[in-house]
Design a protein around this motif. Sequence first.
Motif, mmCIF file in Angstrom:
data_model
loop_
_atom_site.group_PDB
_atom_site.id
_atom_site.type_symbol
_atom_site.label_atom_id
_atom_site.label_comp_id
_atom_site.label_asym_id
_atom_site.label_seq_id
_atom_site.Cartn_x
_atom_site.Cartn_y
_atom_site.Cartn_z
ATOM 1 N N PRO A 150 5.814 0.791 -1.824
ATOM 2 C CA PRO A 150 6.580 0.615 -3.069
ATOM 3 C C PRO A 150 6.732 -0.830 -3.537
ATOM 4 O O PRO A 150 7.066 -1.069 -4.696
ATOM 5 C CB PRO A 150 7.946 1.209 -2.725
ATOM 6 N N LEU A 151 6.452 -1.813 -2.656
ATOM 7 C CA LEU A 151 6.709 -3.210 -3.000
ATOM 8 C C LEU A 151 5.461 -4.082 -3.070
ATOM 9 O O LEU A 151 5.559 -5.267 -3.404
ATOM 10 C CB LEU A 151 7.705 -3.821 -2.012
ATOM 11 N N VAL A 152 4.290 -3.528 -2.757
ATOM 12 C CA VAL A 152 3.071 -4.343 -2.753
ATOM 13 C C VAL A 152 1.862 -3.438 -2.996
ATOM 14 O O VAL A 152 1.858 -2.275 -2.600
ATOM 15 C CB VAL A 152 2.918 -5.135 -1.422
ATOM 16 N N SER A 153 0.839 -4.003 -3.654
ATOM 17 C CA SER A 153 -0.393 -3.255 -3.876
ATOM 18 C C SER A 153 -1.552 -4.222 -4.088
ATOM 19 O O SER A 153 -1.364 -5.328 -4.578
ATOM 20 C CB SER A 153 -0.239 -2.350 -5.104
ATOM 21 N N ASP A 196 -10.706 -11.499 2.496
ATOM 22 C CA ASP A 196 -10.332 -11.083 3.854
ATOM 23 C C ASP A 196 -8.824 -10.813 3.942
ATOM 24 O O ASP A 196 -8.397 -9.811 4.521
ATOM 25 C CB ASP A 196 -10.743 -12.162 4.863
ATOM 26 N N CYS A 197 -8.015 -11.687 3.358
ATOM 27 C CA CYS A 197 -6.559 -11.482 3.355
ATOM 28 C C CYS A 197 -6.195 -10.205 2.598
ATOM 29 O O CYS A 197 -5.345 -9.425 3.050
ATOM 30 C CB CYS A 197 -5.838 -12.680 2.734
ATOM 31 N N LEU A 198 -6.832 -9.973 1.453
ATOM 32 C CA LEU A 198 -6.562 -8.765 0.681
ATOM 33 C C LEU A 198 -6.941 -7.513 1.472
ATOM 34 O O LEU A 198 -6.231 -6.507 1.445
ATOM 35 C CB LEU A 198 -7.293 -8.804 -0.662
ATOM 36 N N SER A 199 -8.043 -7.596 2.199
ATOM 37 C CA SER A 199 -8.479 -6.482 3.040
ATOM 38 C C SER A 199 -7.456 -6.191 4.140
ATOM 39 O O SER A 199 -7.145 -5.032 4.433
ATOM 40 C CB SER A 199 -9.849 -6.805 3.646
ATOM 41 N N LYS A 200 -6.903 -7.234 4.735
ATOM 42 C CA LYS A 200 -5.890 -7.053 5.783
ATOM 43 C C LYS A 200 -4.602 -6.452 5.216
ATOM 44 O O LYS A 200 -3.952 -5.625 5.857
ATOM 45 C CB LYS A 200 -5.606 -8.385 6.476
ATOM 46 N N HIS A 227 6.730 -3.991 11.783
ATOM 47 C CA HIS A 227 5.839 -5.150 11.678
ATOM 48 C C HIS A 227 5.142 -5.248 10.327
ATOM 49 O O HIS A 227 4.566 -6.279 10.000
ATOM 50 C CB HIS A 227 4.794 -5.110 12.791
ATOM 51 N N SER A 228 5.177 -4.172 9.528
ATOM 52 C CA SER A 228 4.434 -4.126 8.258
ATOM 53 C C SER A 228 4.787 -5.288 7.341
ATOM 54 O O SER A 228 3.910 -5.979 6.831
ATOM 55 C CB SER A 228 4.698 -2.810 7.528
ATOM 56 N N LYS A 229 6.080 -5.492 7.107
ATOM 57 C CA LYS A 229 6.526 -6.524 6.167
ATOM 58 C C LYS A 229 6.037 -7.904 6.590
ATOM 59 O O LYS A 229 5.514 -8.665 5.777
ATOM 60 C CB LYS A 229 8.053 -6.493 6.064
ATOM 61 N N LYS A 230 6.175 -8.222 7.865
ATOM 62 C CA LYS A 230 5.735 -9.540 8.359
ATOM 63 C C LYS A 230 4.221 -9.709 8.218
ATOM 64 O O LYS A 230 3.754 -10.758 7.786
ATOM 65 C CB LYS A 230 6.178 -9.750 9.800
ATOM 66 N N LEU A 231 3.454 -8.685 8.573
ATOM 67 C CA LEU A 231 1.992 -8.777 8.481
ATOM 68 C C LEU A 231 1.530 -8.902 7.033
ATOM 69 O O LEU A 231 0.661 -9.717 6.720
ATOM 70 C CB LEU A 231 1.344 -7.564 9.148
ATOM 71 N N ILE A 232 2.145 -8.119 6.147
ATOM 72 C CA ILE A 232 1.761 -8.185 4.735
ATOM 73 C C ILE A 232 2.145 -9.525 4.128
ATOM 74 O O ILE A 232 1.313 -10.187 3.490
ATOM 75 C CB ILE A 232 2.398 -7.008 3.959
ATOM 76 N N THR A 233 3.380 -9.958 4.324
ATOM 77 C CA THR A 233 3.819 -11.229 3.707
ATOM 78 C C THR A 233 3.087 -12.424 4.312
ATOM 79 O O THR A 233 2.831 -13.402 3.611
ATOM 80 C CB THR A 233 5.345 -11.413 3.777
ATOM 81 N N SER A 234 2.732 -12.366 5.599
ATOM 82 C CA SER A 234 1.965 -13.468 6.213
ATOM 83 C C SER A 234 0.600 -13.604 5.552
ATOM 84 O O SER A 234 0.126 -14.716 5.316
ATOM 85 C CB SER A 234 1.801 -13.235 7.709
ATOM 86 N N ASN A 235 -0.043 -12.478 5.240
ATOM 87 C CA ASN A 235 -1.349 -12.535 4.574
ATOM 88 C C ASN A 235 -1.219 -12.973 3.122
ATOM 89 O O ASN A 235 -2.090 -13.667 2.610
ATOM 90 C CB ASN A 235 -2.073 -11.193 4.694
#
Length: 167
Positions: A24-27, A140-144, A156-164
């Motif tokens: 709901p917060l990223v795409s 590569d970041c977009l793919s991750k 861990h989702s939020k941290k992994l997404i925001t880190s990328n």
Amino acid sequence: MGEILKFDTIKTYNEFNNHDTLHPLVSVVDLSKANPREFRKMSYGFYVVFLKQIKCGDLRYGLNNYDYEEGTLIFLAPDQVIGENDPGNFYQPQGIALVFHPDLLRGTSLGRQISNYSFFSYLVHEALHLSTTERGIILDCLSKIEYEMSRSIDNHSKKLITSNIEL
């Protein structure tokens, strides 16, 4: 000034572009899957990073023109306006859009740092042109980010997404 098409949620932006909402917060949106559309002024209630993949010519942003080409990044902060109203003239969107809501950033390193990223400011009149290597890193970041969104949301989702995104 003319009518502005406003997107307040990631879901409504995804629907406009024929894209599934996995989070709901990223795409990460493949704009080539969107229907052709009229040239319109648009505004977003979230951050947008466009990776343009073809030469598109000039684009009006705020009171200035961008001249952007393949491999260019365009950054928009929430509520900034981009585009021109040109009724009756249509185009097929191309490229990739990374869209993320400010709520995603709460309590993250990116949330603490985003105000330092001047490329999200109206003061910037040029898009960021990428080298081939830089473009590869962005893809590569977009793919991750896409991979993480395709999995169940966990602690861990939020941290992994925001880190990328921060990368």
